[in-house]
Design an enzyme around this catalytic site. Structure first.
Site, short mmCIF file in Angstrom:
data_model
loop_
_atom_site.label_atom_id
_atom_site.label_comp_id
_atom_site.label_asym_id
_atom_site.label_seq_id
_atom_site.Cartn_x
_atom_site.Cartn_y
_atom_site.Cartn_z
N GLU A 187 0.86 -1.19 0.00
CA GLU A 187 0.00 0.00 0.00
C GLU A 187 0.90 1.23 0.00
OE1 GLU A 187 -3.45 -0.25 2.36
OE2 GLU A 187 -3.93 1.88 2.17
N ASN A 202 -3.27 -1.81 7.67
CA ASN A 202 -4.55 -2.37 7.25
C ASN A 202 -4.32 -3.88 7.21
OD1 ASN A 202 -5.78 0.13 6.91
ND2 ASN A 202 -4.98 0.33 4.82
N LYS A 261 -3.92 -0.27 13.99
CA LYS A 261 -4.79 0.76 13.42
C LYS A 261 -6.20 0.29 13.73
CE LYS A 261 -6.13 2.67 8.88
NZ LYS A 261 -5.72 2.86 7.47
N GLU A 299 -10.57 4.57 9.35
CA GLU A 299 -10.82 4.28 7.94
C GLU A 299 -11.50 2.93 7.74
OE1 GLU A 299 -6.97 4.99 6.01
OE2 GLU A 299 -7.54 7.10 5.76
N ARG A 315 -2.17 3.48 17.03
CA ARG A 315 -2.16 4.67 16.16
C ARG A 315 -3.29 5.65 16.50
NH1 ARG A 315 -2.58 3.94 10.50
NH2 ARG A 315 -0.80 5.14 9.81
N ARG A 326 -11.68 17.50 10.53
CA ARG A 326 -10.86 16.28 10.60
C ARG A 326 -9.56 16.53 11.38
NH1 ARG A 326 -8.39 12.83 5.46
NH2 ARG A 326 -6.69 11.89 6.63
N LYS A 383 0.91 10.64 13.56
CA LYS A 383 1.50 11.17 12.32
C LYS A 383 2.01 12.59 12.57
CE LYS A 383 -1.14 8.41 9.03
NZ LYS A 383 -1.89 8.36 7.77
N ASP A 438 -2.73 14.27 7.31
CA ASP A 438 -2.22 13.03 6.72
C ASP A 438 -0.99 13.22 5.84
OD1 ASP A 438 -1.96 10.45 6.00
OD2 ASP A 438 -3.73 10.35 4.72
N GLU A 462 5.16 9.36 13.79
CA GLU A 462 5.15 8.50 12.61
C GLU A 462 5.38 9.40 11.40
OE1 GLU A 462 1.72 5.81 12.13
OE2 GLU A 462 1.81 6.06 9.96
N GLU A 483 3.72 8.98 -0.74
CA GLU A 483 2.31 8.94 -1.16
C GLU A 483 1.83 10.29 -1.66
OE1 GLU A 483 -0.37 7.80 2.01
OE2 GLU A 483 -2.14 8.26 0.83
N TRP A 506 -12.97 13.29 2.21
CA TRP A 506 -12.01 12.74 1.25
C TRP A 506 -12.01 13.57 -0.03
CZ3 TRP A 506 -12.83 6.66 1.82
CH2 TRP A 506 -12.25 6.26 3.03
O1 GCW Z 1 -2.79 8.29 4.19
C1 GCW Z 1 -3.70 7.29 4.34
C2 GCW Z 1 -3.38 6.40 3.21
C3 GCW Z 1 -3.79 4.98 3.44
C4 GCW Z 1 -3.18 4.52 4.77
C5 GCW Z 1 -3.69 5.45 5.86
C6 GCW Z 1 -3.07 5.11 7.21
C7 GCW Z 1 -2.43 2.36 5.39
O2 GCW Z 1 -3.98 6.93 2.06
O3 GCW Z 1 -3.32 4.21 2.38
O4 GCW Z 1 -3.48 3.20 5.04
O5 GCW Z 1 -3.35 6.76 5.58
O6 GCW Z 1 -2.09 5.72 7.55
O7 GCW Z 1 -3.59 4.25 7.90
#
Ligand code: GCW
Length: 707
Positions: free
Chosen positions: A166, A209, A286, A290, A323, A334, A358, A363, A385, A391, A542
């Protein structure tokens, strides 16, 4: 490789280049394999920053025996070019103060001594000594004491069991589950060695995931085989777990963390894991994020979920990284949700739990303010993190050196305990005696010969490890080391490459999302721009419009006190600083404010003009990178030179695409001309809006935008 052989090889390349085109590549490879096999392998990037040619004659003494010590010894015997080395595993006042990962190096006219109270420390000292040698430092009178800032320095692989990765842009997953445990690819060892050489001491093997299957006995046997390879390089294995594993894998009727049977199931599973892997590190989770399962599915809290796993792991010394990446569609901003969800549980987690946060509150965007959770918790360990894989930064097509981004976060002052309460200090200093200190980076590694896709993406893997060890290092220092280790260039060329690297992250911010804009990415794959994206029925959070909120008045997300009030999650003076449009740092302006198009910026330009200038600046930067890179042609092997050149071409094309897409789209609201002194758009908005890049999450598009 010495200078003469570089020249010879270049001459040979030219000679072979005269042979016909199809024969050329095969001919070149065979010819060079015959003459100098190491060269061909080396310059495909597979040796990364460990490109030392073996000299094979150093004198190394070590009176103790262990697999790790024997690696240290072999590395030095093969690659150290100086006086005799003694490796001393000993416990004295100095070594104890440095801990089992720390080391002391002393050298004088007789030789070198590397001492540590742990075998890992000896290994890290070994790689440090070799790094000093290879970066041209005089090693004749060293007196060095080093210890890592963070106890756990981890890579997080988002690797799936079907070997897709991923957000991975460097081929498939390194872990060949079909072949394991019988076949162990030699790349596992090479990977472990690269990690150890920069002090990384743990890896989470699978995607957050997570498939419940990872905990099956069949997979545990495979994981054991990997752990057995990694162990002697000082690397512990961790797993991401799916919270509903008790039901999905164990066949229980529930995965409720307060259910006795469920708790028993995890305890038994953990015991089984430790039978396979006695030094197993722990779980990354996690949950309720999501769409993934979590304790809230059963009316329980994050603390209930994390503590259940922590209790199962505690007898074996394992930890839980839970997480904080949680957000739900609804009225709340958000950017505020992780803080809101986790702050009430400060102090409610077991001591072997650490909350993984994070760097920014949304994100991994090219630029975000630091997450307010870093300066918030007082009784719960929190770890940063970072995302090494790109990405949101052009995948492995764009050159973006990310030490600058991570340093911005680590150096940011949270003001939790007054001035100087940097994210680095808040996370690297234990909050209580047993508190875990840790840092994680989402890996950018795959089966590509050069591990990371873009040759410069290796610098991000390298920089993550170096910063996890010593977050005080500057981005420039790390870039210099990496360039020296990765290429053989004269100083002037090194300087040019360093300039490219240091400017690269800001360039990406400028051509993608300047002035605090964020999440303008195309749906799903997040490669190119789609500020217009509107998918019927999709989650509003999103959609890019949720973040940019462009209208005829202005652009940006109002997070001030009169807006979503996200500023309140920051300590003073930041709260006040961010709250006012006038004092808010301009690079975060549109993160915190909805700003009128005509707003006067510090440059004297209007916001609209400034936006146009920023986008243009980004494009001009990348064009300058192209020129600078072409100039270093004589000093880089042909293979890596062309690879970078090709990707820079894509990056320029993409930068123009980003600029045109965002400016033409926002211009519909601003209704103002693009300043006439700037380059005119090359694309039509309608064409760009019609265009859909045909990629899945797991591929790197070969050529960016083209119709
Ligand atoms: O940034 C988003 C990503 C997902 C990712 C998620 C996360 C692993 O688009 O792909 O999933 O964060 O950090 O859990």
């Amino acid at each position: 490789m010495n200078q003469t052989s570089v020249v010879n090889i270049k001459f040979l390349c030219k000679a072979v280049g005269c042979i016909g085109a199809s024969v050329k590549r095969v001919g070149l490879i065979c010819f060079l394999l015959l003459c100098n096999g190491a060269y061909v392998c080396a310059e495909d990037g597979s040796r990364a920053w460990l490109r030392i040619d073996s000299v094979g004659k150093a004198e190394v003494t070590c009176h103790r025996k262990s697999a790790t010590l024997s690696i240290a010894r072999t590395e030095l015997t093969k690659f150290w070019k100086g006086k005799p080395v003694v490796l001393q595993l000993l416990s004295n006042k100095v070594t104890r103060s440095l801990g089992s990962d720390g080391y002391a190096i002393f050298s004088d006219e007789k030789g070198v001594k590397i001492s540590s109270c742990g075998v890992r420390g000896i290994l890290y000292g070994t790689y440090h000594l070799l790094r000093l040698q290879e970066t041209g430092i005089d090693c004749s009178a060293l007196s060095i004491k080093e210890k890592p800032a963070y106890q756990y320095r981890l890579l997080n692989h988002w690797d799936n069991l079907d070997r897709t990765v991923e957000r991975g842009y460097a081929g498939r997953s390194l872990w060949n589950w079909d072949e394991l445990p019988e076949v162990c690819s030699p790349r596992y060892q090479a990977y472990a060695r690269l990690n150890a050489s920069v002090g990384i001491n743990g890896v989470v093997l699978n995607n957050v995931n997570a498939s419940p299957q990872i905990l099956s006995s069949e997979y545990l046997a495979k994981i054991k085989a990997l752990a057995d390879v990694f162990r002697s390089y000082g690397i512990q294995v961790f797993l991401s777990v799916n919270f509903s594993s008790p039901a999905a894998l164990g066949g229980l009727s529930t995965s409720d963390p307060l259910d006795e049977e469920v708790r028993r199931w995890w305890k038994d599973k953990v015991q089984e894991i430790y039978r396979f892997i006695p030094d197993f590190g722990g779980f990354l989770v996690k949950a309720n994020s999501e769409g993934l399962p979590g304790p809230q599915d059963f009316g329980r809290t994050h603390a209930d979920g994390a503590n259940m796993l922590a209790d199962a792991l505690e007898p074996f010394g394992g930890i839980v990284m839970w997480r904080a990446f949680v957000y739900n569609p609804g009225d709340e901003d958000r950017a505020k949700q992780a803080y809101q969800e986790f702050m009430p549980f400060d102090g409610a987690f077991r001591k072997n739990v650490v909350i993984q946060v994070k760097n920014g509150p949304v994100d991994f965007q090219p630029r975000e303010p630091f997450s307010p959770l870093f300066g918030a918790m007082r009784q719960t360990a929190v770890m940063p993190e970072f995302q090494i894989t790109q990405e949101y930064l052009g995948f492995s097509n764009h050159l973006a050196y990310l030490a600058s981004l991570w340093k911005e976060c680590l150096d940011a002052d949270t003001y939790r305990d007054g001035k100087g309460s940097t994210v680095m200090r808040m996370t690297a200093t234990p909050l209580f005696p047993e508190a875990i200190t840790a840092i994680a980076g989402v890996a950018n590694i795959g089966t590509d010969a050069n591990w990371c896709g873009h040759p410069f993406a290796q610098a991000n893997w390298y920089a993550f490890g170096r910063l996890a060890w010593n977050p005080h290092l500057t981005s420039g220092e790390i870039a210099e080391e990496w360039i020296r280790l990765t290429f053989d260039m004269p100083q002037e060329a090194e300087q040019s490459v360093k300039e490219i690297m240091l400017e690269s992250r800001e360039a990406v911010v400028s051509y993608m999302m300047p002035l605090g804009l964020h999440h303008l990415f195309a749906w799903g794959h997040h490669y190119g721009p789609e500020p217009w994206c509107a998918i019927l029925g999709a989650r509003p959070d999103w959609m890019p419009s949720y973040y940019h909120k462009a209208d005829t008045f202005g652009i940006g997300f109002d997070r001030s006190r009169t807006g979503s009030n996200a500023v309140m999650q920051y300590h003073e003076p930041l709260c006040t600083l961010y709250n006012s449009m006038d004092s808010c740092p301009e690079e975060l302006l549109l993160w915190f404010h909805h700003v009128p198009w005509q707003h006067k910026m510090r440059s004297g330009r209007t916001l609209w003009e400034e936006l146009c200038y920023k986008y243009d600046e980004g494009v001009q930067h990348v064009k300058a990178f192209q020129r600078k890179w072409d100039e270093v042609l004589p000093h880089v092997d042909a293979e890596r030179f062309r690879d970078v050149q090709k990707r820079l071409k894509i990056q320029v094309r993409d930068a123009v695409w980003w600029k045109d897409a965002c400016l033409l789209y926002f211009q519909q609201y601003a209704r103002l001309p693009i300043p006439y002194e700037l380059e005119r758009p090359q694309h039509n908005l309608e064409d760009m809006m019609d265009f859909k890049l045909n990629i899945t999450n797991f591929e790197c598009p070969p050529y960016g935008f083209s119709r």
